[in-house]
Design an enzyme around this catalytic site. Structure first.
Site, PDB file in Angstrom:
ATOM      1  N   GLU A 264       0.841  -1.209   0.000  1.00  0.00           N
ATOM      2  CA  GLU A 264       0.000   0.000   0.000  1.00  0.00           C
ATOM      3  C   GLU A 264       0.871   1.252   0.000  1.00  0.00           C
ATOM      4  O   GLU A 264       0.545   2.245  -0.643  1.00  0.00           O
ATOM      5  CB  GLU A 264      -0.957   0.014   1.197  1.00  0.00           C
ATOM      6  CG  GLU A 264      -2.004  -1.068   1.157  1.00  0.00           C
ATOM      7  CD  GLU A 264      -2.759  -1.148  -0.165  1.00  0.00           C
ATOM      8  OE1 GLU A 264      -3.226  -0.107  -0.659  1.00  0.00           O
ATOM      9  OE2 GLU A 264      -2.871  -2.258  -0.710  1.00  0.00           O
ATOM     10  N   TRP A 267       1.600   1.818  -3.434  1.00  0.00           N
ATOM     11  CA  TRP A 267       0.513   2.458  -4.206  1.00  0.00           C
ATOM     12  C   TRP A 267       0.608   3.972  -4.023  1.00  0.00           C
ATOM     13  O   TRP A 267       0.444   4.743  -4.961  1.00  0.00           O
ATOM     14  CB  TRP A 267      -0.864   1.970  -3.728  1.00  0.00           C
ATOM     15  CG  TRP A 267      -1.317   0.746  -4.443  1.00  0.00           C
ATOM     16  CD1 TRP A 267      -1.314  -0.527  -3.952  1.00  0.00           C
ATOM     17  CD2 TRP A 267      -1.845   0.661  -5.778  1.00  0.00           C
ATOM     18  NE1 TRP A 267      -1.804  -1.395  -4.902  1.00  0.00           N
ATOM     19  CE2 TRP A 267      -2.142  -0.690  -6.037  1.00  0.00           C
ATOM     20  CE3 TRP A 267      -2.090   1.596  -6.786  1.00  0.00           C
ATOM     21  CZ2 TRP A 267      -2.679  -1.126  -7.250  1.00  0.00           C
ATOM     22  CZ3 TRP A 267      -2.631   1.161  -7.997  1.00  0.00           C
ATOM     23  CH2 TRP A 267      -2.912  -0.182  -8.214  1.00  0.00           C
ATOM     24  N   TRP A 295     -20.702  12.905 -18.946  1.00  0.00           N
ATOM     25  CA  TRP A 295     -21.237  11.828 -18.109  1.00  0.00           C
ATOM     26  C   TRP A 295     -22.723  12.124 -17.874  1.00  0.00           C
ATOM     27  O   TRP A 295     -23.078  13.248 -17.515  1.00  0.00           O
ATOM     28  CB  TRP A 295     -20.471  11.759 -16.788  1.00  0.00           C
ATOM     29  CG  TRP A 295     -19.033  11.359 -16.943  1.00  0.00           C
ATOM     30  CD1 TRP A 295     -18.054  12.069 -17.561  1.00  0.00           C
ATOM     31  CD2 TRP A 295     -18.429  10.143 -16.496  1.00  0.00           C
ATOM     32  NE1 TRP A 295     -16.864  11.368 -17.524  1.00  0.00           N
ATOM     33  CE2 TRP A 295     -17.064  10.187 -16.855  1.00  0.00           C
ATOM     34  CE3 TRP A 295     -18.888   9.020 -15.802  1.00  0.00           C
ATOM     35  CZ2 TRP A 295     -16.169   9.155 -16.562  1.00  0.00           C
ATOM     36  CZ3 TRP A 295     -17.997   8.000 -15.492  1.00  0.00           C
ATOM     37  CH2 TRP A 295     -16.654   8.062 -15.886  1.00  0.00           C
ATOM     38  N   ASN A 330     -10.386   2.503   3.091  1.00  0.00           N
ATOM     39  CA  ASN A 330     -10.133   2.350   1.654  1.00  0.00           C
ATOM     40  C   ASN A 330     -11.276   1.602   0.973  1.00  0.00           C
ATOM     41  O   ASN A 330     -11.720   1.964  -0.106  1.00  0.00           O
ATOM     42  CB  ASN A 330      -8.811   1.610   1.447  1.00  0.00           C
ATOM     43  CG  ASN A 330      -8.461   1.487  -0.024  1.00  0.00           C
ATOM     44  OD1 ASN A 330      -8.326   2.484  -0.718  1.00  0.00           O
ATOM     45  ND2 ASN A 330      -8.349   0.264  -0.507  1.00  0.00           N
ATOM     46  N   TRP A 348     -16.295  11.378 -12.564  1.00  0.00           N
ATOM     47  CA  TRP A 348     -15.442  11.091 -11.401  1.00  0.00           C
ATOM     48  C   TRP A 348     -14.845  12.366 -10.802  1.00  0.00           C
ATOM     49  O   TRP A 348     -14.533  12.426  -9.618  1.00  0.00           O
ATOM     50  CB  TRP A 348     -14.337  10.093 -11.757  1.00  0.00           C
ATOM     51  CG  TRP A 348     -13.348  10.555 -12.791  1.00  0.00           C
ATOM     52  CD1 TRP A 348     -13.398  10.349 -14.124  1.00  0.00           C
ATOM     53  CD2 TRP A 348     -12.147  11.325 -12.571  1.00  0.00           C
ATOM     54  NE1 TRP A 348     -12.314  10.926 -14.753  1.00  0.00           N
ATOM     55  CE2 TRP A 348     -11.524  11.530 -13.833  1.00  0.00           C
ATOM     56  CE3 TRP A 348     -11.526  11.844 -11.440  1.00  0.00           C
ATOM     57  CZ2 TRP A 348     -10.332  12.242 -13.982  1.00  0.00           C
ATOM     58  CZ3 TRP A 348     -10.341  12.557 -11.584  1.00  0.00           C
ATOM     59  CH2 TRP A 348      -9.756  12.761 -12.840  1.00  0.00           C
ATOM     60  N   TRP A 371      -9.683   7.741  -7.679  1.00  0.00           N
ATOM     61  CA  TRP A 371     -10.922   8.001  -8.429  1.00  0.00           C
ATOM     62  C   TRP A 371     -10.832   7.493  -9.863  1.00  0.00           C
ATOM     63  O   TRP A 371     -11.766   6.890 -10.371  1.00  0.00           O
ATOM     64  CB  TRP A 371     -11.269   9.502  -8.404  1.00  0.00           C
ATOM     65  CG  TRP A 371     -12.097   9.807  -7.202  1.00  0.00           C
ATOM     66  CD1 TRP A 371     -11.658  10.296  -6.009  1.00  0.00           C
ATOM     67  CD2 TRP A 371     -13.514   9.576  -7.047  1.00  0.00           C
ATOM     68  NE1 TRP A 371     -12.704  10.392  -5.121  1.00  0.00           N
ATOM     69  CE2 TRP A 371     -13.847   9.963  -5.738  1.00  0.00           C
ATOM     70  CE3 TRP A 371     -14.510   9.093  -7.880  1.00  0.00           C
ATOM     71  CZ2 TRP A 371     -15.159   9.875  -5.246  1.00  0.00           C
ATOM     72  CZ3 TRP A 371     -15.816   8.999  -7.400  1.00  0.00           C
ATOM     73  CH2 TRP A 371     -16.121   9.392  -6.096  1.00  0.00           C
TER      74      TRP A 371
END
Ligand SMILES: Cc1cc2nc3c(=O)[nH]c(=O)nc-3n(C[C@H](O)[C@H](O)[C@H](O)COP(=O)(O)OP(=O)(O)OC[C@H]3O[C@@H](n4cnc5c(N)ncnc54)[C@H](O)[C@@H]3O)c2cc1C
Length: 467
Positions: A264, A267, A295, A330, A348, A371
């Site tokens: 993590e 990430w 969208w 998360n 988003w 996102w």
């Protein structure tokens, strides 16, 4: 006599601070400076809640500096004006600061460097931004490739960790402004000090790391470290946290948890490197086919999502926790992001903006990365057909329902079997539970299966239009 300005930005710590250490190798006098930058504190992406955390953390840093014979100088204004003034008033010959790869920070630092000698030092990431590249010289866009390349390089070693300096050089006579008071309280979950960050890390290593891989998806967040605001503002060095956790890789009982947690941190690293390489990804879908699409989701749907009134308890609990505490796990972030961008088909960027305003740990790189991943527009995009089912997610990750009930008191007496899909309650059960759907708690904003089918159809059509 050399006077150095240590310009504090997102590194509010004394332990393992490479910019501070570099400044100390030169300074006979040191000016620890924080600039209250209106572009960050009151701009469109600012956050009252993060400001509350920041101001309290600055007070705590000032106290730690004073215990070492120093103090924090605070000035308000645009950095490209404040820095030359402070340099002139103090007679400093050098300004040192931790590098920050976000687009605004880079523009700001370029502007400042035009008028003062500014030296940037690494420290916000495990490896210098821009240093992990494919053999072609291109930065990586895919996490697994980035991770492989990362491990081919030397990994941070405990010998690199810098202790907090026991004493600091004197501060020249300079005026300082008061650290502002925030109208909002700091969320109780996050005590805003370096000591609290270090204690939380130790607590997590002792109590949470070994089971992290098994418990990290708990919706109440009890299975993860809850260190994100501390990394966000640099109250904790990510390098130090890495080395502390890596020690457990040799312990059979803790190795799997440690491996998962270090992943993590990678990430985080990946998204920081990605944003530094593609600053435009902050505003633009990484996948070209999504760049110019409208969208179809409505403003009303966005408002109901923001207010935690979608009628899906897992989504609503998460959104109410976000607005109340400035944090969510998360797993909750992935569920609500998938819900907004896929089941409600809202852009988003609306969700990203709302998160960034509300999250104490709100960070452009991690937030945009999260996102875009969730919406299926990003790098290692989650396949567009992966759409979280909020009912099943609740069953799996809040099995006794206590997290949902904490945030949705109107569901307090709803029987467990209906908790994650309360619209399925027969009317007599609703009456007994004191929770009439459409009255005490909203009816679901969409029907899951048809919203899922609509999303799949829309994503397919956007992709086909481009091919
Ligand atoms: C839609 C979405 C938006 C997000 N926005 C943010 C954000 O604004 N700021 C933020 O710090 N994180 C963000 N994340 C990542 C992640 O959800 C949080 O870092 C994590 O929940 C923080 O809890 P923790 O400290 O207990 O994490 P742990 O699980 O204990 O992980 C340790 C640290 O690793 C980093 N980290 C963990 N997961 C990720 C990840 N997926 N991406 C990047 N870094 C990660 C964080 O710094 C975290 O504190 C987002 C994720 C999603 C899906």
């Amino acid at each position: 006599m050399t006077t150095v300005v240590w310009w504090v930005r997102r590194d509010l710590r004394l332990h393992d601070n490479q910019a501070l250490a570099a400044a100390l190798t030169r300074a006979r006098e040191l000016v620890p400076l924080f600039v209250l930058d209106p572009a960050l504190l009151a701009g469109p992406t600012s956050s009252q809640r993060r400001n509350a955390f920041l101001f309290a953390a600055l007070r705590s840093l000032d106290a730690a500096l004073r215990r070492r014979g120093s103090r924090l100088i605070v000035r308000a204004g645009r950095p490209e004006q404040v820095l030359p003034t402070v340099v002139r008033e103090s007679g400093a010959t050098l300004v040192m600061a931790e590098a920050d790869g976000s687009p605004y920070a880079r523009r700001r630092d370029e502007a400042v460097a035009r008028s003062v000698p500014l030296q940037l030092v690494e420290g916000s990431t495990l490896r210098p931004l821009g240093s992990i590249r494919a053999p072609t010289g291109e930065p990586y866009r895919v996490y697994s490739q980035f991770r492989r390349a990362w491990f081919r390089l030397p990994i941070p070693s405990p010998q690199d960790i810098l202790p907090a300096p026991p004493r600091l050089p004197p501060v020249p006579r300079l005026a300082s402004e008061p650290i502002p008071e925030s109208p909002l309280a700091v969320p109780e979950r996050f005590a805003p000090s370096e000591d609290a960050a270090r204690q939380r890390l130790q607590h997590f290593l002792a109590q949470g790391l070994a089971s992290y891989h098994l418990r990290r998806n708990a919706l109440d967040g009890s299975g993860s470290s809850q260190l994100s605001p501390y990394f966000r503002f640099g109250l904790l060095s990510v390098r130090e946290a890495w080395c502390a956790a890596a020690r457990y890789l040799d312990e059979p009982d803790a190795a799997a948890g440690a491996r998962a947690w270090l992943d993590e941190l990678l990430w985080r690293e990946f998204y920081q490197h990605l944003l530094a390489a593609w600053p435009e990804s902050a505003r633009m879908s990484m996948q070209p086919e999504f760049r110019d699409v409208a969208w179809p989701g409505s403003n009303d749907a966005l408002a109901r999502w923001q207010e935690g009134r979608t009628g899906f308890p897992v989504v609503d609990a998460a959104m109410r926790q976000l607005v109340s505490e400035g944090w969510m796990s998360n797993r909750a972030r992935m569920i609500v992001a998938s819900f907004l961008s896929k089941l409600l088909l809202v852009d988003w960027r609306e969700g990203e903006r709302f998160f960034r305003r509300e999250l104490v740990d709100g960070d452009l790189a991690a937030n945009v990365g999260g996102w875009q991943w969730s919406a299926g527009t990003g790098t290692d995009a989650a396949p567009y057909f992966r759409i979280f089912n909020p009912v099943l997610q609740g069953e799996q990750h809040d099995p006794n329902g206590s997290w949902v009930r904490t945030w949705l008191p109107e569901l307090a007496n709803v029987p467990r079997e209906y908790l994650f899909a309360p619209w399925r309650m027969p009317i007599e059960v609703q009456l007994r539970a004191g929770c009439r759907i459409g009255h005490d708690y909203p009816a679901p904003i969409v029907e899951y299966e048809s919203a899922r089918a609509r999303a799949l159809e829309w994503f397919r059509s956007v992709r086909q239009a481009q091919s």
